[in-house]
Enzyme design. Structure first.
Site, short mmCIF file in Angstrom:
data_model
loop_
_atom_site.label_atom_id
_atom_site.label_comp_id
_atom_site.label_asym_id
_atom_site.label_seq_id
_atom_site.Cartn_x
_atom_site.Cartn_y
_atom_site.Cartn_z
N HIS A 35 0.84 -1.35 -0.13
CA HIS A 35 0.01 0.03 0.07
C HIS A 35 0.80 1.51 -0.07
O HIS A 35 0.61 2.18 -0.46
CB HIS A 35 -1.04 0.18 1.32
CG HIS A 35 -1.84 -1.00 1.60
ND1 HIS A 35 -1.87 -1.95 2.26
CD2 HIS A 35 -3.02 -1.27 0.46
CE1 HIS A 35 -2.81 -2.67 2.13
NE2 HIS A 35 -3.61 -2.38 1.16
N GLN A 59 -18.35 -5.53 -1.54
CA GLN A 59 -17.45 -6.41 -2.47
C GLN A 59 -16.97 -7.56 -1.62
O GLN A 59 -16.13 -8.54 -2.17
CB GLN A 59 -16.20 -5.59 -2.79
CG GLN A 59 -15.32 -5.35 -1.67
CD GLN A 59 -14.13 -4.29 -2.13
OE1 GLN A 59 -14.23 -3.22 -2.50
NE2 GLN A 59 -12.92 -4.94 -2.57
N GLU A 147 -1.05 -3.73 -9.16
CA GLU A 147 -1.28 -4.85 -10.29
C GLU A 147 -1.44 -6.37 -9.38
O GLU A 147 -1.72 -7.26 -10.20
CB GLU A 147 -0.01 -5.26 -10.98
CG GLU A 147 -0.01 -4.12 -12.08
CD GLU A 147 1.26 -3.95 -12.95
OE1 GLU A 147 2.08 -4.79 -12.70
OE2 GLU A 147 0.99 -3.47 -14.16
N LYS A 148 -1.37 -6.21 -8.04
CA LYS A 148 -1.56 -7.46 -7.16
C LYS A 148 -3.06 -7.78 -7.54
O LYS A 148 -3.26 -8.97 -7.92
CB LYS A 148 -1.48 -6.93 -6.01
CG LYS A 148 -2.14 -7.82 -4.79
CD LYS A 148 -1.45 -9.06 -4.39
CE LYS A 148 -2.11 -9.78 -3.44
NZ LYS A 148 -3.40 -9.57 -2.78
N ASP A 149 -3.95 -6.82 -7.73
CA ASP A 149 -5.42 -7.21 -8.16
C ASP A 149 -5.37 -6.75 -9.61
O ASP A 149 -6.19 -5.72 -9.90
CB ASP A 149 -6.18 -6.37 -7.19
CG ASP A 149 -6.06 -6.72 -5.60
OD1 ASP A 149 -6.59 -7.52 -5.25
OD2 ASP A 149 -5.17 -5.95 -5.05
N ARG A 186 -4.17 -9.98 4.31
CA ARG A 186 -4.76 -11.12 4.47
C ARG A 186 -3.36 -11.96 5.17
O ARG A 186 -3.70 -13.06 5.99
CB ARG A 186 -5.40 -11.93 3.65
CG ARG A 186 -6.82 -11.23 3.03
CD ARG A 186 -7.55 -12.20 2.00
NE ARG A 186 -8.91 -11.67 1.77
CZ ARG A 186 -9.41 -10.71 1.19
NH1 ARG A 186 -8.36 -10.02 0.22
NH2 ARG A 186 -10.60 -10.06 1.02
P1 AMP Z 1 -6.67 -3.25 -0.71
O1 AMP Z 1 -6.61 -2.51 0.66
O2 AMP Z 1 -6.34 -4.91 -0.54
O3 AMP Z 1 -8.13 -3.14 -1.07
O4 AMP Z 1 -5.65 -2.80 -1.67
C1 AMP Z 1 -5.51 -1.47 -2.04
C2 AMP Z 1 -4.89 -1.36 -3.01
O5 AMP Z 1 -3.34 -1.87 -2.94
C3 AMP Z 1 -5.19 -1.94 -4.29
O6 AMP Z 1 -5.12 -1.27 -5.32
C4 AMP Z 1 -4.35 -3.09 -4.12
O7 AMP Z 1 -4.27 -3.75 -5.69
C5 AMP Z 1 -3.00 -2.57 -3.87
N1 AMP Z 1 -2.25 -3.92 -3.30
C6 AMP Z 1 -2.33 -4.55 -2.26
N2 AMP Z 1 -1.47 -5.49 -2.11
C7 AMP Z 1 -0.45 -4.84 -2.95
C8 AMP Z 1 1.03 -5.38 -3.51
N3 AMP Z 1 1.35 -6.39 -2.94
N4 AMP Z 1 1.70 -4.84 -4.20
C9 AMP Z 1 0.91 -3.65 -4.97
N5 AMP Z 1 -0.11 -2.98 -4.76
C10 AMP Z 1 -0.94 -3.56 -3.72
#
Ligand code: AMP
Length: 281
Positions: A35, A59, A147-149, A186
């Protein structure tokens, strides 16, 4: 760092710097270095950066996943403060969903057909509903998605183009732990042995990618070999391994090295569902 909890506070903060380029990083909190790399990317491209922290119920298709989603707000705020983030937006459900917790309808042109869209019904509608609501309220010049998601990033690009949102979508590379595991909120729910086993997701996929001879292997064979190796890891149960076109996210039948293609995987590791993806060509 400004803490914004209401529309009035958001409007006031925006008006104080309306001429400045605003970068937006949506998150669900439990922040890790992945993040924070998005925040740094926004800071390198914009005058001001706003991070949202909101665990979006619409979601989540699995109530247990939502109930167990980690909350580390105190240390999240500290980390953002230390980075010199300008503002954090901490809305509640009433602010984002004044008509109740309901997703909008979308047509993602098939980008949601496979992978996370197939395994998590309603997930992308919920995600796109909250992200477009954020765009409406915040009006950022630029928004960063990891790009993780990858499928989420593709779907957001699609929605932004079709609905003409005046925001530039910027992708951020996947941040990994030292052993290769893609950083994820997670991961902190993994037991010690599961955490060790989870490193095999990247180890197996990256080794298979580096050994791939696309002239001699079909995508089906490649997917099967990766799934077989992953299923041998005690804590891991494979949900899917899919080689997909990076633009359409359709599964490919043959490898065409001039077409941007990625391998995507989702596994259950103990009780935690993890995803990852890597470029093939
Ligand atoms: P989340 O809090 O999981 O909804 O993620 C918020 C943002 O952080 C989203 O755009 C994710 O794709 C990004 N993100 C989460 N983990 C990673 C990671 N390991 N590398 C790059 N971006 C990430």
């Amino acid at each position: 760092m400004e803490h914004i909890r209401s529309i009035e506070e958001l409007v006031r903060w925006k008006s104080e710097g309306h001429e400045k380029k605003l970068g937006f990083v949506p998150t669900m909190g439990a922040l890790h270095d992945g993040h924070l790399s998005l925040v740094r990317l926004s800071q390198s491209k914009c005058d001001r950066t706003l991070v949202s922290i909101y665990v979006n119920p619409t979601q989540f298709n699995n109530p247990e996943d939502l109930a167990k989603y980690p909350n580390t707000l105190e240390s999240d705020l500290q980390a953002l403060e230390m980075m010199g983030c300008d503002a954090v937006f901490l809305p509640d459900a009433q602010l984002l969903y004044p008509q109740g917790l309901k997703s909008r309808d979308f047509d993602f042109d098939g980008l949601d057909r496979n992978m996370e869209g197939a395994g998590r019904p309603g997930h992308f509608e919920g995600m796109a509903t909250v992200v477009t609501r954020f765009f409406e309220l915040i009006g950022p010049d630029l928004a960063i998605f990891g790009e993780k998601d990858f499928q989420q990033l593709s779907i957001i690009r699609n929605v932004v183009a079709k609905e003409h949102w005046p925001v530039e979508i910027v992708p951020a590379a996947i941040s990994r732990e030292a052993d290769g595991l893609a950083m994820s909120s997670r991961n902190m729910r993994l037991l010690p042995q599961e955490r060790e086993d989870a490193a095999q997701i990247y180890a197996v996929l990256s080794s298979a990618v580096s050994k791939l001879n696309p002239a001699e292997t079909t995508p089906k064979e490649f997917e099967r070999e990766c799934a077989k190796a992953l299923n041998k890891v005690p804590s891991i149960h494979v949900e899917y391994v899919s080689c997909c076109d990076a633009l359409t996210l359709e599964q490919v039948d043959t490898f065409i090295t001039t077409r941007s293609t990625r391998v995507f995987a989702a596994v259950q590791c103990g009780k935690v569902r993890l995803i990852d993806n890597l470029p093939l060509f």
